[in-house]
Write a protein that holds these residues in place. Structure first.
Motif, PDB file in Angstrom:
ATOM      1  N   MET A  44      -3.066   4.379 -12.312  1.00  0.00           N
ATOM      2  CA  MET A  44      -3.576   3.300 -11.475  1.00  0.00           C
ATOM      3  C   MET A  44      -3.354   1.954 -12.145  1.00  0.00           C
TER       4      MET A  44
ATOM      5  N   ALA B  39      -8.693   5.387  -8.587  1.00  0.00           N
ATOM      6  CA  ALA B  39      -9.390   4.109  -8.502  1.00  0.00           C
ATOM      7  C   ALA B  39     -10.700   4.167  -9.264  1.00  0.00           C
ATOM      8  N   ALA B  40     -11.474   5.219  -9.001  1.00  0.00           N
ATOM      9  CA  ALA B  40     -12.806   5.295  -9.582  1.00  0.00           C
ATOM     10  C   ALA B  40     -12.757   5.329 -11.109  1.00  0.00           C
ATOM     11  N   PHE B  41     -11.800   6.039 -11.648  1.00  0.00           N
ATOM     12  CA  PHE B  41     -11.780   6.203 -13.100  1.00  0.00           C
ATOM     13  C   PHE B  41     -10.700   5.389 -13.790  1.00  0.00           C
ATOM     14  N   ARG B  42     -10.090   4.484 -13.034  1.00  0.00           N
ATOM     15  CA  ARG B  42      -9.084   3.600 -13.634  1.00  0.00           C
ATOM     16  C   ARG B  42      -8.068   4.372 -14.445  1.00  0.00           C
TER      17      ARG B  42
ATOM     18  N   GLU C 240      -1.049  -1.000 -10.618  1.00  0.00           N
ATOM     19  CA  GLU C 240      -1.642  -2.291 -10.289  1.00  0.00           C
ATOM     20  C   GLU C 240      -0.864  -3.422 -10.947  1.00  0.00           C
TER      21      GLU C 240
ATOM     22  N   HIS D 267       0.804  -1.224   0.000  1.00  0.00           N
ATOM     23  CA  HIS D 267       0.000   0.000   0.000  1.00  0.00           C
ATOM     24  C   HIS D 267       0.836   1.273   0.000  1.00  0.00           C
TER      25      HIS D 267
ATOM     26  N   MET E  38       2.410   2.634  -3.196  1.00  0.00           N
ATOM     27  CA  MET E  38       1.576   3.032  -4.319  1.00  0.00           C
ATOM     28  C   MET E  38       0.997   4.398  -4.031  1.00  0.00           C
ATOM     29  N   GLN E  39       0.459   4.984  -5.077  1.00  0.00           N
ATOM     30  CA  GLN E  39      -0.040   6.332  -4.855  1.00  0.00           C
ATOM     31  C   GLN E  39      -1.495   6.546  -5.216  1.00  0.00           C
ATOM     32  N   GLY E  40      -2.065   5.655  -5.997  1.00  0.00           N
ATOM     33  CA  GLY E  40      -3.410   5.891  -6.490  1.00  0.00           C
ATOM     34  C   GLY E  40      -4.407   6.163  -5.374  1.00  0.00           C
ATOM     35  N   GLY E  41      -5.219   7.170  -5.572  1.00  0.00           N
ATOM     36  CA  GLY E  41      -6.212   7.516  -4.569  1.00  0.00           C
ATOM     37  C   GLY E  41      -7.610   7.241  -5.072  1.00  0.00           C
ATOM     38  N   LEU E  42      -8.574   7.957  -4.526  1.00  0.00           N
ATOM     39  CA  LEU E  42      -9.977   7.719  -4.838  1.00  0.00           C
ATOM     40  C   LEU E  42     -10.275   7.928  -6.319  1.00  0.00           C
TER      41      LEU E  42
END
Lengths: 358, 335, 269
Positions: free
Chosen positions: C132, C125-128, C136, C115, C118-122
């Motif tokens: 992200m 994640a939501a918009f791939r 992944e 975790h 990594m840096q991806g946030g909300l």
């Protein structure tokens, strides 16, 4: 990646189905329509409400099923969004908005977005404080919050002279949505809009679940302790997902407002919040597809009760609904914790047995 | 393993918040032109409301101590008491009105107790393996079902329960100085006092009461010494039902009983119980009286419809500051 | 295994516990405890049950605050920091009662370990977002590689709770390693393991050390401990009673007394 493509398939299927229904209702080939095909049970009204609830439920499932945080007051955010849209599109003079602005086609859309952002922001702040609580304490706090918001809405925000929420009677005359000159009405067009948003929300939810954030949320749910020792900023994530669920509920509320053209505080009180939890449980709390499934299942059941039961027990109607709803909640929780989607529910799951040699 | 962080506000805060609230409300009242008479009236009315909340709160505490559950259906018991009483009282029994009322009340209380046990057996007991939250949600479902049944049986209208001393709708009042008292208030205080006394006696002196306390302290140990924990839980529910029904009956003449009266009273009783940490009788009594008085003060200075907001704001504040209430208990309980 | 003496001569301690005291209400858990963990070593912590070992770990990882005293990591005080910040600084741990994420697969558990890298946030994640998706992919590869190292690849997609207990412990260690810590705290990793599993655990820990990770280990199994540790600290009833190389500790009179006071050093809980 097998799972992803089955989700995509489900997605496309759902989208196709909605488009087909929308076309059917718009064109009415040979006098056929959805209510006629389903013996009056399924109407566009019901489907639109299902779509609106789906939007709320995706957020609620993320919050309860994945992050494991209980909310018994979600209808509060739903109501805030609905009234925000209602007030800023109807009571524009009371709030000082020039008619030129209020009449623009894009104004209600802007208000909708603004509402979601503001409600989300407020929820973030509230969540930061309230989500320190766990388990049934959190449940109580969200319950209290939900009712408090309901009271404020019912009491015209405490500003009777400004007459913003209209007290018990709420606000009427909410305009329909349009894009440029193209009206999103009659009802089959609005149905397509609502489900476009609902399916987009489902996609969003599916994306979140299968990501760093989704894993972090689930980790927080199962062991916040371990998650934090791995670098997961639990308070922030919990607040974020709480805010997201609130923003989605607000969006749903706005869509509902433009559909009903009128909103009353009673729609957003204690029982509606529970209804949402019931839908979540029925559909499967720890599942994004559980959102539309749960919404449709519960609404269909309510419709069945409302219409069919009258034939068996003449003289009854809405009252039986309330009893049935309560009983259904009990039964689902007792015997069916996984819901329709078949995934183990979030904070209501059986406590995991103690592990370890000793 | 300790798992939660400290509350953001220290527990000592609340000790200061309550008098501060009281002072604040009093000062606000002064701006409305309230004088000592008005404040005394608020006090009297507040203590009356507080007495009702006490009975309801005790119902929550009894169930929570013995089973650990927060029984949401408590509000429904409060509603059933007066509603059933009214129905029975309305029949033509060959009895003088006072006896008829007494009979109706007795039957109503008994019936509600049976309902309480049924709730336990049919809804709570089957869920004994589930998480605490599930059990609570189930009692929420029970509340909704019972309220729905009331709606079915009695419709949405409100009814009239005659005042005890006049056996009519209008009650006798008397004044001490400029402060008005309703005679029904005396009934309320007397009933609450007797109930608290009996409850205390029950738990401290009788075998059954002690067995129930044992359950509350340590279920496994209680079971090992032969206490039938299951039966104790049923008794707890019956007791809570009785307390709730009595509360509803004794406040009935003042509030026009109706099918959904249980919701708000139930939640306020819950808030009062939380003030006592959900485990302490004395805490619940103090909490309930405090809540009643402060809420009445609040209702006096704000717009009428906002009265109910007070209890919920207090609830949220309480949960944040000291979820375990005044009566102590340890910090750091995980979910 | 780097020589303990050599390490100490050349560097400052990685972790320093300075006169730490912790009490729960009236119950004292740790009294004026001071010790140090040096970079590259395997440090052991032993003591009879209830001596305060897990409490010390909880203090170090920020789950509880000390009543008095200070804890320094790489020279900076970490007292008062929330657990996730301490994790960010490079400390990871395992738990006495395995705290795996039930309902998630072995792979997913280990992915959570990544975790903080990594840096991806909300929104990502939501918009791939492309970021992200790239993250992944990379992290998934690394995680699978890690699982292979720990010989867990076969069970990558199994729910963690379905694994035998010994293997669960290894998963927890793998998850901690995924965070690429500088210091890892292992709380009784050997408890409840079979003989063969313990052998594998020893190999895992030795490999960690070889990879440059400093290990601070609580363990009841004396053989396991003495075979692994460069240096051992002994806690008895809230106080530190000895600290030194295993051979010295084993014949230390106070240590023997402490353990004779309880039945015997246990090999399994």
């Amino acid at each position: 990646m097998k799972r992803l493509s089955s989700s995509t398939r489900a997605f496309l299927l759902a989208a196709a189905l909605m488009v087909a229904i929308g076309w059917l209702e718009g064109a009415r080939p040979g006098g056929l329509s959805l209510p006629r095909l389903t013996a009056g049970l399924v109407t566009l009204d019901l489907l639109i409400r299902a779509g609106v609830f789906t939007i709320i439920l995706v957020g609620l499932n993320l919050l309860m099923g994945y992050a494991g945080q209980v909310s018994l007051g979600q209808a509060a955010f739903y109501g805030m969004g609905a009234f925000f849209s209602a007030i800023l599109t109807v009571k524009t003079r009371n709030v000082g908005i020039p008619p030129a602005l209020a009449g623009a086609w894009w104004w209600p859309w802007l208000v909708m977005g603004l509402g979601a952002v503001m409600v989300g922001g407020l929820a973030y702040l509230i969540g930061w404080v309230i989500l320190r609580l766990r388990g049934h304490y959190l449940a109580m706090a969200t319950l209290g919050l939900g009712i408090a918001v309901f009271i404020v809405l019912r009491e015209n925000l405490g500003l009777p002279r400004l007459d913003l929420t209209g007290g018990f009677d709420g606000v009427v005359g909410i305009p329909r949505l349009r894009v440029g000159a193209y009206p999103l009405w009659p009802v089959h067009r609005y149905f397509l809009l609502v489900w476009a948003v609902a399916l987009a929300t489902v996609a969003l939810g599916l994306n979140i679940v299968d990501s760093r954030l989704g894993r972090a949320l689930r980790a927080i749910h199962h062991s916040q302790l371990a998650a934090e020792t791995l670098g997961v900023d639990a308070p922030r994530y919990k607040a974020q997902i709480f805010a997201t669920s609130a923003a989605l509920a607000s969006l749903a509320g706005s869509l509902y407002a433009h559909f009903q053209a009128a909103v009353v505080p009673a729609t957003f009180g204690f029982v509606p919040s529970l209804e949402l939890v019931l839908m979540s449980a029925v559909g499967g709390m720890a599942s994004i597809w559980g959102a539309p499934l749960g919404a449709l299942a519960v609404l269909l059941l309510e419709e069945l009760l409302r219409t069919r039961l009258r034939l068996i027990l003449p003289g009854t109607g809405g009252e039986l609904e309330a009893v049935a709803f309560g009983l259904l909640l009990i039964l689902v929780l007792l015997f069916w914790p996984r819901g329709l989607a078949g995934r183990v529910s979030g904070p209501l799951r059986r406590p995991t047995p103690a592990r370890g040699a000793g | 393993m300790p798992s939660s962080r400290r509350s953001p506000l220290a527990g000592q805060w609340l000790g200061g918040v309550v008098p501060l609230l009281a002072v604040g409300l009093v000062l606000w009242g002064r701006r409305h032109g309230f004088g000592p008479t008005e404040y005394l009236q608020f006090l009297v009315d507040g203590l009356q409301a507080g007495a009702i909340y006490t009975l309801v709160a005790l119902g929550f505490v009894v169930v929570h101590r013995v089973t650990g559950i927060i029984n949401f259906a408590q509000g429904a018991f409060v509603m059933l008491g007066p509603m059933v009483t009214i129905t029975i009282y309305g029949r033509d029994w060959p009895l003088p009105p006072a006896a008829r009322l007494l009979l109706a009340a007795a039957v109503a209380v008994g019936l509600t107790a049976v309902v309480g046990v049924a709730v336990y057996r049919l809804a709570v007991h089957p869920a004994r393996g589930a998480s605490l939250l599930t059990k609570i949600m189930i009692t929420v479902g029970v509340y909704v079902a019972l309220q729905g049944m009331a709606l079915l049986l009695w419709g949405p209208r409100s009814y009239v329960l005659p005042a005890f001393s006049t056996l009519q709708m209008a009650d006798r009042t008397f004044a001490l100085g400029d402060v008005l008292f309703k005679v029904q208030s005396l009934w309320i205080w007397a009933t609450t006092g007797v109930a608290v006394a009996l409850l205390t006696l029950f738990f401290e002196r009788t075998m059954l009461g002690k067995a129930m306390r044992a359950c509350a302290a340590d279920r496994l140990a209680a079971r090992l010494v032969g206490v039938r924990v299951d039966a104790m839980a049923a008794v707890a529910f019956a007791l809570a039902a009785v307390l709730g029904a009595v509360a509803g009956i004794v406040v009935g003449p003042l509030t026009r009983p109706t099918y959904d009266m249980g919701l708000e009273i139930g939640l306020k009783g819950f808030v009062a119980a939380v003030m006592g940490g959900l485990v302490s009788f004395q805490g619940a009594v103090v909490g309930a009286l405090l809540l009643g008085v402060l809420e009445t003060l609040w209702a006096g200075v704000t717009l009428a419809g906002f009265r109910d907001l007070f209890a919920f704001v207090v609830l949220i504040l309480l949960l944040l500051v000291r979820p375990h209430g005044f009566a102590g208990g340890e910090e750091g309980e995980g979910s | 295994m780097p020589s303990a003496a050599g390490t100490q001569a050349m560097s400052a301690p990685l972790l320093e516990v300075r006169q730490v005291t912790k009490a729960f209400g009236g119950l004292v858990a740790l009294q004026d405890v001071s010790l140090a963990v040096w970079p590259g070593q395997i440090k052991g912590l032993i003591g009879p049950n209830g001596a305060g070992k897990t409490t010390l770990f909880n203090l170090i990882t920020g789950i509880l605050p000390p009543l008095r005293g200070d804890i320094l990591f790489r020279g900076g005080s970490i007292v008062g920091l929330p657990p996730y910040r301490i994790a960010d600084l490079g400390i990871a741990r395992t738990f006495q009662n395995v705290q795996l994420f039930a309902g998630m697969t072995v792979l997913e558990n280990v992915l959570v370990g990544f975790h903080r890298h990594m840096q991806g946030g909300l929104l990502d994640a939501a918009f791939r977002s492309p970021r992200m998706r790239r993250e992944e992919r990379e992290v998934r590869e690394r995680a699978l590689g890690l699982l292979e190292e720990f010989d867990l690849l076969r069970w990558a997609h199994e729910p963690v709770e379905s694994l035998p207990f010994g293997r669960q412990r290894v998963v927890e260690v793998a998850r901690a390693v995924a965070a690429a810590p500088i210091l890892v705290l292992l709380d009784e990793p050997g408890a409840g393991l079979s003989g063969a599993e313990k052998v594998r655990l020893t190999q895992v820990i030795r490999k960690l050390c070889q990879d440059g990770v400093t290990v601070f280990l609580v363990e009841h199994d004396m053989e396991l401990m003495m075979g692994l540790a460069d240096e051992v600290a002994v806690l008895d009833h809230t106080v530190l009673i000895a600290e030194g190389p295993p051979a010295v500790i084993q014949s230390h009179p106070a240590v023997i007394a402490a353990y004779l006071g309880e039945a015997e050093p246990t090999h399994a809980p």
